[in-house]
Design an enzyme around this catalytic site. Structure first.
Site, short mmCIF file in Angstrom:
data_model
loop_
_atom_site.label_atom_id
_atom_site.label_comp_id
_atom_site.label_asym_id
_atom_site.label_seq_id
_atom_site.Cartn_x
_atom_site.Cartn_y
_atom_site.Cartn_z
N SER A 192 0.80 -1.23 0.00
CA SER A 192 0.00 0.00 0.00
C SER A 192 0.83 1.28 0.00
O SER A 192 0.25 2.37 -0.07
CB SER A 192 -0.96 0.01 1.19
OG SER A 192 -2.06 -0.84 0.94
N LYS A 211 0.01 3.67 -2.74
CA LYS A 211 -1.00 4.73 -2.67
C LYS A 211 -0.37 6.11 -2.49
O LYS A 211 -1.05 7.13 -2.71
CB LYS A 211 -1.99 4.44 -1.53
CG LYS A 211 -2.82 3.17 -1.78
CD LYS A 211 -3.81 2.93 -0.66
CE LYS A 211 -4.68 1.72 -0.95
NZ LYS A 211 -4.03 0.44 -0.63
N SER A 213 -6.28 3.14 4.01
CA SER A 213 -5.57 2.46 2.91
C SER A 213 -6.59 1.71 2.06
O SER A 213 -6.39 0.54 1.69
CB SER A 213 -4.50 1.51 3.44
OG SER A 213 -3.55 1.22 2.45
#
Length: 418
Positions: free
Chosen positions: A51, A54, A111
């Site tokens: 993640s 992101k 997330s």
């Protein structure tokens, strides 16, 4: 804090050899001001970003906002593809519309994979096209070992990066999008009637940490990118491949502690380096004679014109140990409630409002009178100050001290005309 102390001692006892015995492990720490690498271990070895992906999704969203293509209130459609994303998510449904102001904390705090796809499709048309945009931006940034195949970081064998590349991305987020950097310290947010808390315990437990992001998939292990300010030094750290969130955080703490010592040693050896100011988001222009923690000092020859604060909302409950605050009238505050906590200055009033509201949520057990946005003209530039106003001096000090412990920069200021 006990869990963190135990893990730090464990890391110190096991030593670096243990971390390097983990085949997924990689780490880098650098001085954000000088670019000096203070620690590196397998920093150029290919790893899965999970993640931390992101962060690039957010970078391109912030790019679009700066270009006027997106605004905080822009509502983005939710496709069937976006709604199908697995956990973690915020349970979006096909046909929903997600505002940018909700998508940002959904990506930072939760997330949320579904929110990542919504942003990708809004900016790129399809997630695969957006992934090509992400990779192109990475190459432009000299993240030479990074390839993106999706916007979320969900498993894909071709989605690879390095700890060094992620440190570059962390730096560029701070430098290129300083106006939005404060989102990375968001502790929680509420969407659809449900409150989500941040996975990033470094912000809460390691003083001076005010961003960035955590990530995990089975193939990557536990990853984290961190930005921490201590004294005159801001350090960017990336740890990848942790066996658990706790051991990952403990490794980061150990590396930051060691790297801050090294940064101080290098500064003493270089008089020029010692005079440098810390690398902090440049948009946080603050003016005060009484500060708890000041990031950027305003030049003495700058012309400043201020307007009375615009009250965004008044909270109904009184301050603890204080009488009911008086309302603002014509920009004037009562003498005993003429103090404020300022948590940043921004180019857009809505950004200032969001920042002040975030500070209010962090102080939910220390009540204050009003969340306000104060417009100020500095030379030919208009900024909007995010403030909590209507406080007594000691209340303002206590509130600011608590925000600092949570990694939020703030000032205690005496309001004019009070």
């Amino acid at each position: 804090m006990r869990w963190l102390l135990v893990m730090v001692l464990l890391c110190a006892g096991i030593g670096q050899a243990s971390a390097e015995a983990n085949p997924r492990y990689a780490a880098i720490v650098l001085d954000a001001d000088s670019g000096e690498v203070l620690h590196a271990a397998h920093a150029d070895a290919p790893r899965y970003p999970a993640s931390l992906t992101k962060m690039m999704t957010l970078y391109l969203l912030f790019d679009a906002m700066d270009k006027g293509l997106m605004r905080l209130d822009t509502a983005m459609p939710v496709s069937a593809h976006a709604a199908s994303m697995p956990q973690t998510n915020i349970s979006l449904k096909k046909g929903d519309r997600l505002r940018v102001r909700d998508a940002i904390p959904a990506l930072v705090v939760r997330s949320a994979n579904d929110a990542a796809v919504v942003v990708a499709e809004a900016l790129g048309g399809t997630e695969s096209e957006f992934a090509r945009m992400m990779t192109a931006k990475a190459k432009e940034m000299k993240m030479t070992s990074t390839t993106f195949r999706n916007a979320s970081g969900l498993p894909n064998a071709q989605q690879r990066t390095t700890a060094r590349d992620l440190s570059i991305l962390s730096m560029r987020l701070m430098q290129d999008h300083a106006d939005y950097y404060h989102y990375f310290s968001t502790a929680s947010f509420t969407y659809g009637g449900k409150t989500y808390n941040s996975h990033n315990r470094m912000i809460k437990n390691y003083p001076g940490t005010d961003g960035m992001k955590t990530g995990y998939i089975n193939a990557s292990g536990f990853n984290v990118a961190t930005s921490t300010l201590r004294g005159d030094h801001r350090l960017i750290g990336v740890v990848m491949g942790g066996r658990s969130a706790q051991s990952r955080d403990a490794e980061m703490v150990a590396l930051l502690d060691k790297s801050f010592i090294r940064a101080e040693q290098l500064a003493k050896l270089s008089p020029k380096a010692a005079k440098r100011s810390p690398a902090a988001p440049p948009s946080k222009v603050v003016v005060s004679t009484q500060t708890v923690r000041q990031v950027t000092r305003q030049a003495t020859n700058t012309q400043v014109k201020t307007q009375p604060p615009v009250v965004v909302k008044t909270l109904p409950r009184p301050l603890v140990g204080a009488s009911q605050p008086q309302a603002v009238s014509s920009g004037r505050l009562s003498a005993d409630l003429g103090w404020a906590v300022q948590v940043g200055s921004f180019r857009a009033s809505e950004q200032a409002r969001d920042r002040a509201s975030d500070a209010a949520r962090r102080l939910d057990d220390i009540e204050f009178a009003q969340v306000a946005v104060n417009e100020v003209s500095i030379s030919d530039r208009t900024l909007f100050r995010a403030q909590l106003i209507g406080l007594q001096q000691e209340q303002a000090k206590r509130a600011c001290e608590r925000l600092v412990l949570q990694g939020m920069d703030c000032l205690v200021i005496k309001m004019p005309n009070s």
